[in-house]
Design an enzyme around this catalytic site. Structure first.
Site, PDB file in Angstrom:
ATOM      1  N   TYR A   1       3.264   9.973   0.817  1.00  0.00           N
ATOM      2  CA  TYR A   1       3.921   9.503   1.675  1.00  0.00           C
ATOM      3  C   TYR A   1       5.486   9.465   1.229  1.00  0.00           C
ATOM      4  CZ  TYR A   1       0.745   6.981   2.995  1.00  0.00           C
ATOM      5  OH  TYR A   1      -1.249   6.077   3.276  1.00  0.00           O
TER       6      TYR A   1
ATOM      7  N   HIS B   1      -6.882   9.699  -2.413  1.00  0.00           N
ATOM      8  CA  HIS B   1      -6.857   9.344  -0.750  1.00  0.00           C
ATOM      9  C   HIS B   1      -7.516   9.957   0.395  1.00  0.00           C
ATOM     10  CE1 HIS B   1      -2.820   8.811   1.920  1.00  0.00           C
ATOM     11  NE2 HIS B   1      -3.533   9.153   2.250  1.00  0.00           N
TER      12      HIS B   1
ATOM     13  N   LYS C   1      -2.393   6.105  -4.300  1.00  0.00           N
ATOM     14  CA  LYS C   1      -3.129   7.585  -3.666  1.00  0.00           C
ATOM     15  C   LYS C   1      -2.970   8.866  -4.813  1.00  0.00           C
ATOM     16  CE  LYS C   1      -3.794   4.734   0.740  1.00  0.00           C
ATOM     17  NZ  LYS C   1      -2.185   4.210   0.619  1.00  0.00           N
TER      18      LYS C   1
ATOM     19  N   ASP D   1       0.810  -1.199   0.102  1.00  0.00           N
ATOM     20  CA  ASP D   1      -0.126   0.418  -0.322  1.00  0.00           C
ATOM     21  C   ASP D   1       0.593   1.147  -0.128  1.00  0.00           C
ATOM     22  OD1 ASP D   1      -3.356   1.271   0.530  1.00  0.00           O
ATOM     23  OD2 ASP D   1      -1.755   1.869   1.877  1.00  0.00           O
TER      24      ASP D   1
END
Length: 318
Positions: free
Chosen positions: A52, A114, A81, A47
């Protein structure tokens, strides 16, 4: 090893391993080795997310393991996402293209919105004003979704989903979507077990993915004295009785509820331990006891965008 991981069948007929490795807060210098270790251990579900900041490192690990012949691309299930600053329909394709380039992939197995709330379209991920407040965009997530749908027919994305959406927002999306979201990825652990949202999603054919299943002990905003789920004496008592760790019990709790679960770690021993959850099951009594911990204890409240018209948690709308 990977073959022992059960799969969840989506409403579109495709399948996803019920256990995956989360990469939120995994630092760029650590995440490549963590993903390599995870693939060697047996993980096939990863994931990711643009925000990130570590997609390239995840991609390097995936590429290395494919080149080594350890896995084929089709063995893997890769999620990423769409971030809040790319909700405007004309920006969606570029965002997906960049994610695919970062991961060195030609397609994603799952692409999520997201968060339902859009941010001002700027080059920075958290655009703020002079007072440090997040700048919002008025883009409607329904329009964002419409821009995502063509990617399925084009083969760039196998399945589409959402993350952090509440019941009202899902209902709105389903009214206009021609492709149904296969999953809603939300914070889910015993202090916030999401039973109402889970029941609603399942009634609509939408699977639930649990993030922060261990209570996100390393969340940057945690305060001294905050409850530590991994230290909960009732969880530890169950773990001791079963000869398992508290983390294994918390992961198994989601699996036994039928939720996809994505615990995060960069430590090889923990990555391995978190995968070692298929040789036991929790009893119905254990699950019911853990269910009783629910106190609407949200640990990832996204306070930075409180006040946004599409903030999902402000009105306690599950």
């Amino acid at each position: 090893m990977a073959s022992k991981v059960p799969k969840v069948k989506f409403c579109n007929g495709l399948e996803c391993p019920i256990l995956g490795l989360g990469t939120w807060k995994s630092k760029p210098g650590e995440v490549t080795q963590a993903v390599k270790d995870a693939i060697d251990i047996g993980y096939r579900h990863f994931d990711c997310a643009y925000v990130y900041g570590n997609e390239k490192e995840v991609g390097a690990a995936i590429t290395a393991k494919i080149q080594e012949g350890v896995v084929k691309r089709e063995d893997l299930f890769i999620t990423s996402k769409l971030w809040n600053t790319f909700h405007r329909p004309d920006l969606v394709r570029g965002a997906l293209t960049e994610t695919l380039q970062n991961l060195n992939l030609t397609y994603l197995d799952l692409y999520l919105i997201h968060w339902p709330q859009a941010y001002k379209e700027e080059d920075i991920l958290f655009p703020v004003d002079s007072e440090g407040k997040i700048q919002f965009s008025s883009v409607d997530f329904v329009d964002t979704w419409k821009a995502l749908e063509p990617f399925v027919a084009e083969g760039l994305v196998k399945s589409l989903g959402i993350s952090n959406f509440n019941k009202k927002q899902i209902t709105r999306l389903l009214e206009t979507a021609t492709i149904k979201p296969v999953v809603n990825q939300v914070e889910c652990h015993p202090y916030l077990n999401q039973s109402r949202l889970k029941a609603f999603c399942e009634s609509q054919g939408i699977a639930l993915t649990a993030y922060s299943p261990l209570g996100s002990p390393d969340r940057p905003w945690a305060k001294p004295g905050d409850p530590q789920l991994l230290e909960d004496p009732k969880i530890k008592a169950i773990a001791d009785r079963l000869g398992k760790t508290a983390a294994q019990v918390l992961i198994r709790y989601q699996i036994d509820r039928g939720n996809i679960v994505i615990p995060k770690s960069v430590t090889k021993s923990r990555i391995a331990s978190n995968f070692d959850v298929f040789d036991f099951k929790l009893s119905q009594e254990d699950v019911q006891l853990i269910d009783s911990f629910d106190c609407n204890g949200r640990l990832v409240p996204m306070t930075a965008s409180l006040g946004h018209k599409d903030h999902p948690f402000e009105n306690d709308e599950f």
